[in-house]
Motif scaffolding. Structure first.
Motif, PDB file in Angstrom:
ATOM      1  N   SER A   1       0.774  -1.351   0.040  1.00 24.55           N
ATOM      2  CA  SER A   1       0.074   0.123   0.064  1.00 24.55           C
ATOM      3  C   SER A   1       0.933   1.183  -0.310  1.00 24.55           C
ATOM      4  CB  SER A   1      -0.804  -0.119   1.343  1.00 24.55           C
ATOM      5  OG  SER A   1      -1.711  -1.126   1.414  1.00 24.55           O
ATOM      6  N   PHE A   2       0.263   2.200  -0.833  1.00 23.34           N
ATOM      7  CA  PHE A   2       1.016   3.540  -0.788  1.00 23.34           C
ATOM      8  C   PHE A   2       0.046   4.651  -0.357  1.00 23.34           C
ATOM      9  CE2 PHE A   2       2.577   7.688  -2.559  1.00 23.34           C
ATOM     10  CZ  PHE A   2       4.090   7.265  -2.448  1.00 23.34           C
ATOM     11  N   PHE A   3       0.507   5.681   0.391  1.00 23.26           N
ATOM     12  CA  PHE A   3      -0.735   6.436   0.954  1.00 23.26           C
ATOM     13  C   PHE A   3      -0.385   8.041   0.287  1.00 23.26           C
ATOM     14  CE2 PHE A   3      -1.708   3.332   3.765  1.00 23.26           C
ATOM     15  CZ  PHE A   3      -2.912   3.581   4.187  1.00 23.26           C
ATOM     16  N   ILE A   4      -1.566   8.568   0.019  1.00 22.22           N
ATOM     17  CA  ILE A   4      -1.459   9.968  -0.420  1.00 22.22           C
ATOM     18  C   ILE A   4      -2.282  10.628   0.466  1.00 22.22           C
ATOM     19  CG2 ILE A   4      -2.224  11.819  -2.269  1.00 22.22           C
ATOM     20  CD1 ILE A   4      -1.514   9.897  -4.528  1.00 22.22           C
TER      21      ILE A   4
ATOM     22  N   ALA B   1      -0.963  19.371  -7.779  1.00 24.05           N
ATOM     23  CA  ALA B   1      -0.696  18.378  -7.050  1.00 24.05           C
ATOM     24  C   ALA B   1      -1.050  17.239  -7.811  1.00 24.05           C
ATOM     25  CB  ALA B   1      -1.775  18.345  -5.949  1.00 24.05           C
ATOM     26  N   THR B   2      -1.957  17.309  -8.862  1.00 19.57           N
ATOM     27  CA  THR B   2      -2.071  16.121  -9.709  1.00 19.57           C
ATOM     28  C   THR B   2      -0.959  15.711 -10.324  1.00 19.57           C
ATOM     29  OG1 THR B   2      -2.868  17.431 -11.681  1.00 19.57           O
ATOM     30  CG2 THR B   2      -4.502  17.130  -9.745  1.00 19.57           C
ATOM     31  N   LEU B   3       0.086  16.440 -10.707  1.00 23.38           N
ATOM     32  CA  LEU B   3       1.300  15.944 -11.335  1.00 23.38           C
ATOM     33  C   LEU B   3       1.935  15.056 -10.495  1.00 23.38           C
ATOM     34  CD1 LEU B   3       2.514  19.324 -13.150  1.00 23.38           C
ATOM     35  CD2 LEU B   3       0.981  17.449 -14.064  1.00 23.38           C
ATOM     36  N   LEU B   4       1.948  15.338  -9.205  1.00 23.25           N
ATOM     37  CA  LEU B   4       2.722  14.687  -8.291  1.00 23.25           C
ATOM     38  C   LEU B   4       1.886  13.160  -8.279  1.00 23.25           C
ATOM     39  CD1 LEU B   4       3.588  17.159  -5.580  1.00 23.25           C
ATOM     40  CD2 LEU B   4       5.089  16.056  -7.339  1.00 23.25           C
ATOM     41  N   VAL B   5       0.659  13.412  -8.217  1.00 19.75           N
ATOM     42  CA  VAL B   5      -0.128  11.877  -8.306  1.00 19.75           C
ATOM     43  C   VAL B   5       0.270  11.122  -9.424  1.00 19.75           C
ATOM     44  CG1 VAL B   5      -2.491  11.004  -8.060  1.00 19.75           C
ATOM     45  CG2 VAL B   5      -2.004  13.100  -6.884  1.00 19.75           C
TER      46      VAL B   5
ATOM     47  N   GLU C   1       2.895  10.986 -11.014  1.00 20.18           N
ATOM     48  CA  GLU C   1       4.298  10.495 -10.821  1.00 20.18           C
ATOM     49  C   GLU C   1       4.325   9.570  -9.829  1.00 20.18           C
ATOM     50  OE1 GLU C   1       7.929  12.153  -8.654  1.00 20.18           O
ATOM     51  OE2 GLU C   1       7.702  13.290 -10.574  1.00 20.18           O
ATOM     52  N   THR C   2       3.344   9.563  -8.959  1.00 15.93           N
ATOM     53  CA  THR C   2       3.261   8.321  -8.011  1.00 15.93           C
ATOM     54  C   THR C   2       2.627   7.021  -8.837  1.00 15.93           C
ATOM     55  OG1 THR C   2       2.945   9.758  -5.985  1.00 15.93           O
ATOM     56  CG2 THR C   2       2.366   7.621  -5.855  1.00 15.93           C
ATOM     57  N   VAL C   3       1.682   7.322  -9.549  1.00 17.38           N
ATOM     58  CA  VAL C   3       0.890   6.109 -10.198  1.00 17.38           C
ATOM     59  C   VAL C   3       1.753   5.795 -11.266  1.00 17.38           C
ATOM     60  CG1 VAL C   3      -0.867   5.595 -11.795  1.00 17.38           C
ATOM     61  CG2 VAL C   3      -1.209   7.313 -10.021  1.00 17.38           C
ATOM     62  N   ARG C   4       2.947   6.509 -11.731  1.00 14.53           N
ATOM     63  CA  ARG C   4       3.581   5.870 -12.729  1.00 14.53           C
ATOM     64  C   ARG C   4       4.812   5.115 -12.068  1.00 14.53           C
ATOM     65  NH1 ARG C   4       5.350  10.459 -14.913  1.00 14.53           N
ATOM     66  NH2 ARG C   4       7.273  10.576 -13.455  1.00 14.53           N
ATOM     67  N   ASP C   5       5.071   5.309 -10.807  1.00 13.81           N
ATOM     68  CA  ASP C   5       6.272   4.829 -10.149  1.00 13.81           C
ATOM     69  C   ASP C   5       6.063   3.573  -9.420  1.00 13.81           C
ATOM     70  OD1 ASP C   5       8.026   6.770 -11.401  1.00 13.81           O
ATOM     71  OD2 ASP C   5       8.198   7.950  -9.511  1.00 13.81           O
ATOM     72  N   PHE C   6       4.834   3.882  -8.741  1.00  7.68           N
ATOM     73  CA  PHE C   6       4.261   2.694  -7.790  1.00  7.68           C
ATOM     74  C   PHE C   6       3.794   1.614  -8.753  1.00  7.68           C
ATOM     75  CE2 PHE C   6       1.088   1.345  -4.745  1.00  7.68           C
ATOM     76  CZ  PHE C   6       1.937   0.619  -3.868  1.00  7.68           C
ATOM     77  N   ARG C   7       2.838   1.972  -9.635  1.00  7.77           N
ATOM     78  CA  ARG C   7       2.035   1.130 -10.489  1.00  7.77           C
ATOM     79  C   ARG C   7       1.046   0.316  -9.640  1.00  7.77           C
ATOM     80  NH1 ARG C   7       5.615  -2.625 -12.098  1.00  7.77           N
ATOM     81  NH2 ARG C   7       7.251  -2.079 -10.593  1.00  7.77           N
ATOM     82  N   PRO C   8       0.181   0.965  -9.058  1.00 10.05           N
ATOM     83  CA  PRO C   8      -0.974   0.367  -8.335  1.00 10.05           C
ATOM     84  C   PRO C   8      -1.871  -0.503  -9.217  1.00 10.05           C
ATOM     85  CG  PRO C   8      -1.376   2.673  -8.783  1.00 10.05           C
ATOM     86  CD  PRO C   8      -0.318   2.346  -9.130  1.00 10.05           C
ATOM     87  N   ASP C   9      -2.425  -1.417  -8.806  1.00  7.39           N
ATOM     88  CA  ASP C   9      -3.532  -2.173  -9.179  1.00  7.39           C
ATOM     89  C   ASP C   9      -4.775  -1.706  -9.131  1.00  7.39           C
ATOM     90  OD1 ASP C   9      -1.913  -4.669 -10.372  1.00  7.39           O
ATOM     91  OD2 ASP C   9      -1.290  -4.595  -8.329  1.00  7.39           O
ATOM     92  N   ALA C  10      -4.850  -0.722  -8.133  1.00 10.10           N
ATOM     93  CA  ALA C  10      -6.412  -0.231  -7.779  1.00 10.10           C
ATOM     94  C   ALA C  10      -6.231   0.798  -6.951  1.00 10.10           C
ATOM     95  CB  ALA C  10      -7.207  -1.297  -7.075  1.00 10.10           C
ATOM     96  N   ILE C  11      -7.216   1.752  -6.740  1.00 12.65           N
ATOM     97  CA  ILE C  11      -7.279   3.077  -5.751  1.00 12.65           C
ATOM     98  C   ILE C  11      -8.272   2.804  -4.714  1.00 12.65           C
ATOM     99  CG2 ILE C  11      -7.784   5.368  -5.981  1.00 12.65           C
ATOM    100  CD1 ILE C  11      -6.705   5.653  -8.571  1.00 12.65           C
TER     101      ILE C  11
END
Length: 416
Positions: free
Chosen positions: A33-36, A63-67, A69-79
């Motif tokens: 898990s990764f938290f924003i 702030a959406t640009l940081l999100v 970047e996080t999605v690109r790096d962490f590669r989540p399967d779901a939100i």
């Protein structure tokens, strides 16, 4: 599996704690898990072992640009939205951003549904005669994760109730004794915990909300002063200045680390709150710690309405009448000072969780004092509440574990 949690509470910890509880329980299933979060919640994440990103409203739409970047790096399967209501409000109000920018990632969205939105009209009563409309988008989402306690245990094809806090917050007798010794308490003293969240002492764009936030603590002090000297108070968080009147028998602690708060919670004899939905109350119930909730069901716009309140309560003390006269208008609330009274009707209805703690109407002085005395000093009252908690906890024990519940939700989304 990897989950990206949005826990965007800007003035309290509850929603973030619920998300973190879910994430901790899913670790055993190998789920990362990764938290924003907003700055308020950073102290909860620090040292938790979960990676996180802190957004600040000064970033605005960037702030959406940081999100991204996080999605690109962490590669989540779901939100996971912790929770739906908070998420819907924070991005538009604090960042000027449509909250549904997350749909561009093409990921399943799993909302944590604290308030059982399907049973509501998507309108929240706040302050005096106002209502806050909320988007119905959650009804298009195929899974709703509901935390228990707070929500009902009932499930259906879309509703997945999961248990909060698998462990017990109780501390050892030695730790409890040491804490009381540090506070200068005698072994026979009764310790009452009152936690005040930042949002409960915020400044609102509403004069009624500001007034009720300021005035209710005055009435609470009047009640607490009438308890025996052996009743001592631990006040945590954004403590109103008027509670300083209890300084001779109270310890005021600013918002503290999760570990320190856990020790406090596990050591007390009573959790007192004016917030029916408080996560602190839910944690107390799960840890077999008594609780008392004070709420107000009366709409008292003008002085002539005080007589109606007195008739319904079969009396009104002179102190409460005087306080009410100075405080009007008064509006119903189950979450002081916001309101949320009629909005929480579906949560309260036929919910066995409600029987696990004591409850009193704030304007009913005899009832409030009786409840406080009963929970702290009356063995019959204490045993009765203990039986209710035990029965509720037994029901939870028979419920599937959180990893199993989440796996069912994930299967519905095609994630496993």
């Amino acid at each position: 599996m990897r989950l990206l949690f949005f826990a965007m509470s800007s003035a309290g910890y509850g929603e973030t704690l619920i998300g973190m509880s879910l994430a901790r329980q899913l670790r055993v299933a190998g789920i990362e898990s990764f938290f924003i979060v907003e700055p308020t919640s950073e102290k909860l994440l620090r040292g938790s072992g979960f990676p996180y990103l802190v957004l600040n409203n000064s970033m605005g739409s960037f702030a959406t640009l940081l999100v991204d970047e996080t999605v690109r790096d962490f590669r989540p399967d779901a939100i996971v939205l912790s929770d739906y209501f908070t998420y819907c409000g924070v991005f538009p109000k604090r960042y000027g951003v449509d909250p549904w920018f997350i749909e561009r990632y093409g990921l399943p969205i799993m909302p944590i549904d604290i308030w059982e939105w399907a049973n509501t009209e998507f309108a929240v009563d706040v302050f005096q005669g106002k209502a806050m409309s909320v988007a119905r988008r959650i009804m298009d989402m195929p899974t709703h994760l509901r935390p228990v306690p707070i929500c009902h245990l009932d499930s259906d094809s879309r509703t997945y109730p999961f248990r909060l806090w698998e462990g017990n917050e109780r501390v050892s007798r030695r730790t409890r004794h040491h804490l009381r010794e540090t506070f200068g308490m005698a072994p026979e003293d009764r310790m009452v915990l009152l936690a005040v969240a930042g949002w409960q002492q915020d400044r609102y764009a509403d004069e009624n909300g500001d007034r009720i936030a300021d005035q209710v603590p005055e009435l609470l002090v009047h009640y607490l002063r009438q308890l025996p000297p052996s009743a001592r108070f631990v006040l945590v968080g954004s403590v109103p200045p008027v509670l300083a009147d209890l300084a001779d028998r109270a310890h005021v602690i600013p918002a503290c680390s999760p570990h320190r708060f856990n020790v406090l919670l596990g050591s007390v004899d009573l959790v007192l709150t004016l917030n029916l939905g408080a996560t602190t109350l839910a944690r107390a119930v799960l840890s077999d710690i008594p609780g008392l909730v004070l709420t107000n069901r009366f709409d008292v716009p003008e002085k002539p309405d005080i007589d109606r309140v007195e008739a319904e309560l079969s009396g009104l003390s002179e102190d409460v009448r005087s306080w009410l006269s100075r405080t009007l208008p008064m509006y119903p609330f189950r979450m002081w000072p916001l309101g949320f009274h009629s909005f929480l009707d579906p949560i309260v209805a036929k919910n066995p969780y409600i029987s696990t703690f004591a409850h009193a109407e704030l304007l009913d002085e005899p009832a409030v004092l009786s409840a406080l005395h009963g929970v702290l000093y009356d063995r019959g009252v204490q045993d009765g509440l203990a039986r209710e908690r035990a029965a509720y906890l037994e029901t939870l024990t028979d419920h599937p574990g959180t990893p199993e519940v989440f796996a069912s939700a994930a299967r519905r989304l095609g994630l496993v």
